[in-house]
Design a protein around this motif. Structure first.
Motif, PDB file in Angstrom:
ATOM      1  N   VAL A  17       0.838  -1.203   0.000  1.00 50.42           N
ATOM      2  CA  VAL A  17       0.000   0.000   0.000  1.00 50.42           C
ATOM      3  C   VAL A  17       0.871   1.250   0.000  1.00 50.42           C
ATOM      4  CG1 VAL A  17      -1.708   1.324   1.305  1.00 50.42           C
ATOM      5  CG2 VAL A  17      -1.957  -1.157   1.073  1.00 50.42           C
ATOM      6  N   ALA A  18       1.936   1.218   0.827  1.00 52.23           N
ATOM      7  CA  ALA A  18       2.828   2.381   0.905  1.00 52.23           C
ATOM      8  C   ALA A  18       3.507   2.652  -0.429  1.00 52.23           C
ATOM      9  CB  ALA A  18       3.875   2.160   2.005  1.00 52.23           C
ATOM     10  N   ARG A  19       3.751   1.590  -1.201  1.00 58.95           N
ATOM     11  CA  ARG A  19       4.391   1.745  -2.521  1.00 58.95           C
ATOM     12  C   ARG A  19       3.388   2.111  -3.605  1.00 58.95           C
ATOM     13  NH1 ARG A  19       7.252  -3.845  -2.944  1.00 58.95           N
ATOM     14  NH2 ARG A  19       7.522  -3.198  -5.130  1.00 58.95           N
ATOM     15  N   GLY A  20       2.140   2.279  -3.237  1.00 61.44           N
ATOM     16  CA  GLY A  20       1.134   2.695  -4.207  1.00 61.44           C
ATOM     17  C   GLY A  20       0.585   1.570  -5.048  1.00 61.44           C
ATOM     18  N   LYS A  21       0.834   0.306  -4.660  1.00 63.82           N
ATOM     19  CA  LYS A  21       0.313  -0.827  -5.407  1.00 63.82           C
ATOM     20  C   LYS A  21      -1.203  -0.920  -5.193  1.00 63.82           C
ATOM     21  CE  LYS A  21       4.204  -2.708  -6.931  1.00 63.82           C
ATOM     22  NZ  LYS A  21       4.485  -2.956  -8.340  1.00 63.82           N
ATOM     23  N   VAL A  40      -4.772 -15.197  -2.016  1.00 66.16           N
ATOM     24  CA  VAL A  40      -5.579 -13.989  -1.811  1.00 66.16           C
ATOM     25  C   VAL A  40      -5.181 -12.939  -2.835  1.00 66.16           C
ATOM     26  CG1 VAL A  40      -3.979 -13.140  -0.047  1.00 66.16           C
ATOM     27  CG2 VAL A  40      -6.263 -12.192  -0.191  1.00 66.16           C
ATOM     28  N   GLN A  41      -6.197 -12.397  -3.535  1.00 66.72           N
ATOM     29  CA  GLN A  41      -6.020 -11.296  -4.470  1.00 66.72           C
ATOM     30  C   GLN A  41      -6.441 -10.024  -3.738  1.00 66.72           C
ATOM     31  OE1 GLN A  41      -4.828 -11.569  -7.520  1.00 66.72           O
ATOM     32  NE2 GLN A  41      -4.986 -13.749  -7.993  1.00 66.72           N
ATOM     33  N   CYS A  42      -5.550  -9.024  -3.674  1.00 68.48           N
ATOM     34  CA  CYS A  42      -5.809  -7.797  -2.922  1.00 68.48           C
ATOM     35  C   CYS A  42      -5.999  -6.613  -3.857  1.00 68.48           C
ATOM     36  CB  CYS A  42      -4.645  -7.501  -1.968  1.00 68.48           C
ATOM     37  SG  CYS A  42      -4.315  -8.837  -0.803  1.00 68.48           S
ATOM     38  N   THR A  43      -6.958  -5.777  -3.559  1.00 67.65           N
ATOM     39  CA  THR A  43      -7.220  -4.575  -4.332  1.00 67.65           C
ATOM     40  C   THR A  43      -7.341  -3.396  -3.374  1.00 67.65           C
ATOM     41  OG1 THR A  43      -8.427  -5.850  -5.990  1.00 67.65           O
ATOM     42  CG2 THR A  43      -8.740  -3.460  -6.001  1.00 67.65           C
ATOM     43  N   CYS A  44      -6.613  -2.322  -3.675  1.00 65.50           N
ATOM     44  CA  CYS A  44      -6.664  -1.115  -2.855  1.00 65.50           C
ATOM     45  C   CYS A  44      -7.309  -0.001  -3.663  1.00 65.50           C
ATOM     46  CB  CYS A  44      -5.261  -0.673  -2.428  1.00 65.50           C
ATOM     47  SG  CYS A  44      -4.424  -1.878  -1.384  1.00 65.50           S
ATOM     48  N   ASP A  45      -8.310   0.623  -3.093  1.00 67.44           N
ATOM     49  CA  ASP A  45      -8.978   1.751  -3.748  1.00 67.44           C
ATOM     50  C   ASP A  45      -8.424   3.028  -3.126  1.00 67.44           C
ATOM     51  OD1 ASP A  45     -10.567   3.679  -4.809  1.00 67.44           O
ATOM     52  OD2 ASP A  45     -12.465   2.606  -4.479  1.00 67.44           O
ATOM     53  N   PRO A  46      -7.707   3.858  -3.910  1.00 70.41           N
ATOM     54  CA  PRO A  46      -7.137   5.092  -3.354  1.00 70.41           C
ATOM     55  C   PRO A  46      -8.204   6.014  -2.762  1.00 70.41           C
ATOM     56  CG  PRO A  46      -6.220   4.623  -5.519  1.00 70.41           C
ATOM     57  CD  PRO A  46      -7.353   3.685  -5.321  1.00 70.41           C
ATOM     58  N   ASN A  47      -9.441   5.841  -3.244  1.00 68.87           N
ATOM     59  CA  ASN A  47     -10.531   6.688  -2.733  1.00 68.87           C
ATOM     60  C   ASN A  47     -11.061   6.200  -1.382  1.00 68.87           C
ATOM     61  OD1 ASN A  47     -10.520   8.392  -5.039  1.00 68.87           O
ATOM     62  ND2 ASN A  47     -11.607   6.792  -6.189  1.00 68.87           N
ATOM     63  N   ILE A  48     -10.655   4.994  -1.012  1.00 67.67           N
ATOM     64  CA  ILE A  48     -11.087   4.446   0.279  1.00 67.67           C
ATOM     65  C   ILE A  48      -9.827   4.056   1.056  1.00 67.67           C
ATOM     66  CG2 ILE A  48     -12.603   2.804   1.444  1.00 67.67           C
ATOM     67  CD1 ILE A  48     -14.040   2.370  -1.183  1.00 67.67           C
ATOM     68  N   PRO A  49      -9.123   5.014   1.602  1.00 64.22           N
ATOM     69  CA  PRO A  49      -7.857   4.705   2.295  1.00 64.22           C
ATOM     70  C   PRO A  49      -8.105   3.953   3.588  1.00 64.22           C
ATOM     71  CG  PRO A  49      -8.465   7.004   2.642  1.00 64.22           C
ATOM     72  CD  PRO A  49      -9.458   6.463   1.650  1.00 64.22           C
ATOM     73  N   GLY A  50      -7.054   3.263   4.034  1.00 66.04           N
ATOM     74  CA  GLY A  50      -7.123   2.591   5.318  1.00 66.04           C
ATOM     75  C   GLY A  50      -7.701   1.204   5.296  1.00 66.04           C
TER      76      GLY A  50
END
Length: 569
Positions: A77-81, A102-112
């Motif tokens: 997450v810190a690396r912007g992945k 596990v497949q992980c997805t991070c939405d920049p609009n929903i931090p944390g």
């Protein structure tokens, strides 16, 4: 209305046949949402999960695994992945260990938080373990041979190879998307890539057997030739399932003939551009072939006789010892058996009128493809023009333009090399000196006089040095002298005193010029250039503090601190 829509989508997600969850990126990876299948994977229901403490990922992960996964999540997450995947172990409610993807997805609009989908990959892991055990059995048999063994899963395009082999070539033990992922890794040499792909395509097409020869690159950068054969294993319905691949390193026999042909053609292609081209059989000490030899070489049938004649008649006396050493038959054979097959030597050669010119002797040592004899290809080229220019440019780069002595960087390099090559009994002296009150003289009598003093100081130093000593201008009016291989510290002191006297001279109407010298000895005062420089600086400072125009041998640093900085090491 919004609440009913949300419940509608949650109901849909409960029907999806994979675990879906959203976890907070906090210390425990708290579960913000999970579908029913997520809880099913671990043997819980959504109703009893909270009651039993299953409210975060820490609950169903071994502690060591949790720490690793937690760190990786935060790092990604810190690396912007925004998308990444992991394989890890989980703990079922019965205590059974699970394997999960596990497949992980991070939405920049929903931090944390991070959205995850999980799949049970226990079957895949089990199959990999079965294949691994099967490979271990086969590896025991293959360990008694020089061959490599691989298993190719046709349906999944997955290549399994022994751990040692994978490490040797810098590949994963289990390579997906073979053969293309292996080609893309750079392991297969460019000239063999199509043959390698064709080999695997014939496996994928279900052919019962096949073979190829390809050039491969190991992790350390070395390359070699490998022959490979496969035999297909079919299932009960006749479909191709696995190919057993046997590979063997045939570099020696493959390259013997290729190398011999290559270098023979290369050297012969230079005919007309060379002073001489010759072939010798070092094993038999015999002249074999080459250019039509001049009349003076025709009587010689032995390699050693030819080398001796050329050295005595054509090689400059100052280079003759190096020539004999380079072309020594025993040393060339030793070089070949140690894996060094080529080399070259630049030396001065005599013309008929006695003048000298630069030539380059290039040698290639090659095994005769039809026996165990070592053959030597030797070619001599006239490089006088380019070598003369190279030496001129090198001198400009390495020497101080005003004085002709070495510049700062080159002096440091040369002294460092001399120290590194010194044996345990070696003794050296390093002298740091500068011109006393040079700034005042330069300001009083002008830069022209200052330049004259610097040049004459350098001239005295060069005249004072022996052939193996080293002198450099460190900057401004500062010089350093390295007395290489002295007999003893006591014996060299009178010589340093003599140098101090030589550096003292009078200029009409301008007064006297003198120098101060700080002296250190290797290895007593330091075992590397940095230590010697620092202590010579201290000794020089002591001379100046005592009144200048003298020298001082370093006696420790109790006196005071040096005034110079370290030489940028």
């Amino acid at each position: 209305m919004e609440g009913s829509i949300l419940e509608h989508y949650k109901n849909i997600l409960d029907l999806v046949p994979c675990g879906i969850c959203q976890v907070a990126l906090d210390d425990d990876l708290t579960i913000l949402y999970a579908n029913q299948f997520y809880y099913d994977i671990y043997g819980y229901t959504s109703q009893d999960a909270e009651e039993k403490g299953f409210t975060n990922a820490r609950f169903i992960l071994p502690e060591a695994d949790f720490q690793m996964i937690h760190k990786k999540l935060l790092d990604q997450v810190a690396r912007g992945k925004t998308k990444f995947q992991m394989e890890y172990r989980g703990v079922h409610s019965t205590g059974k260990i699970l394997w999960l993807l596990v497949q992980c997805t991070c939405d920049p609009n929903i931090p944390g938080s991070v959205l995850c989908s999980l799949m049970d990959i226990a079957d895949r892991k089990r199959m990999e373990d079965e294949i691994r055990m099967s490979m271990e059995e086969s590896k025991t048999a293959f360990a008694l041979t020089d061959k490599y063994m691989y298993i190719f899963d046709v349906e999944n395009r997955r290549l399994f190879q022994p751990e040692a082999t994978a490490e040797e070539f810098g590949l994963p033990v289990v390579a997906d998307n073979a053969p293309y992922s292996i080609v893309e890794s750079g392991t297969i040499d460019e000239e063999s890539r199509q043959e390698y792909i064709d080999f695997y395509e014939s496996i994928i097409q279900g052919k019962p057997k096949g073979q190829t020869v390809v050039k491969k690159r190991k992790k350390d950068g070395t390359t070699g030739w490998y022959s490979a054969k496969f035999a297909m294993i079919y299932d009960s319905e006749g479909r191709p399932r696995r190919a057993i691949i046997s590979s063997e390193n045939i570099t020696e026999q493959r390259e013997k003939e290729l190398t011999y042909q290559k270098w023979s053609q290369h050297f012969k292609a230079q005919e007309g551009k060379t002073i001489g081209y010759y072939e010798y059989n070092l094993t038999k000490d015999a002249v074999e072939a080459g250019d039509d030899p001049p009349d003076y070489l025709r009587p010689f049938e032995k390699y050693t006789e030819t080398v001796r004649y050329i050295a005595e008649r054509f090689v400059f006396e100052g280079d003759r010892a190096r020539f004999y050493n380079f072309f020594n038959r025993d040393k060339l054979l030793l070089r070949y058996y140690n894996g060094q097959s080529s080399g070259n030597m630049d030396y001065l050669r005599k013309r008929d009128d006695g003048s000298l010119y630069w030539v380059r002797a290039t040698v290639q040592l090659i095994a005769d493809p039809y026996n165990n004899d070592v053959r030597l290809f030797m070619m001599t080229l006239d490089i006088d023009e380019e070598k003369t220019e190279t030496l001129r440019l090198q001198r400009r780069v390495e020497h101080d333009g005003m004085t002709g002595v070495l510049n700062r960087d080159t002096f440091m390099t040369r002294v460092t090399e001399a120290l590194e090559e010194s044996g345990p009994a070696a003794r050296h002296a390093l002298i740091m000196l500068d011109i006393d009150q040079f700034k005042e003289q330069n300001d009083s009598y002008g830069h022209q006089f200052g330049d004259q003093v610097i040049k004459e100081t350098a001239g005295i130093l060069k005249h004072f040095l022996r052939r193996n000593d080293i002198c450099g201008r460190i900057g401004g009016d500062e010089f350093m002298v390295f007395l290489n291989d002295i007999t003893s510290e006591q014996d060299v002191i009178p010589r340093i005193a003599q140098l101090c006297d030589l550096l003292k001279r009078k200029y009409p109407e301008k007064g006297e010029v003198s120098c101060s010298l700080g002296v250190v000895f290797y290895p007593r005062d330091g075992e590397n250039f940095k230590e010697l420089y620092r202590n010579a600086d201290i000794a020089l400072y002591e001379v100046k503090r005592a009144g200048r125009c003298d020298f001082r041998v370093y006696e420790g640093e109790a006196a005071s601190n040096p005034v110079h900085s370290e030489p940028g090491i």
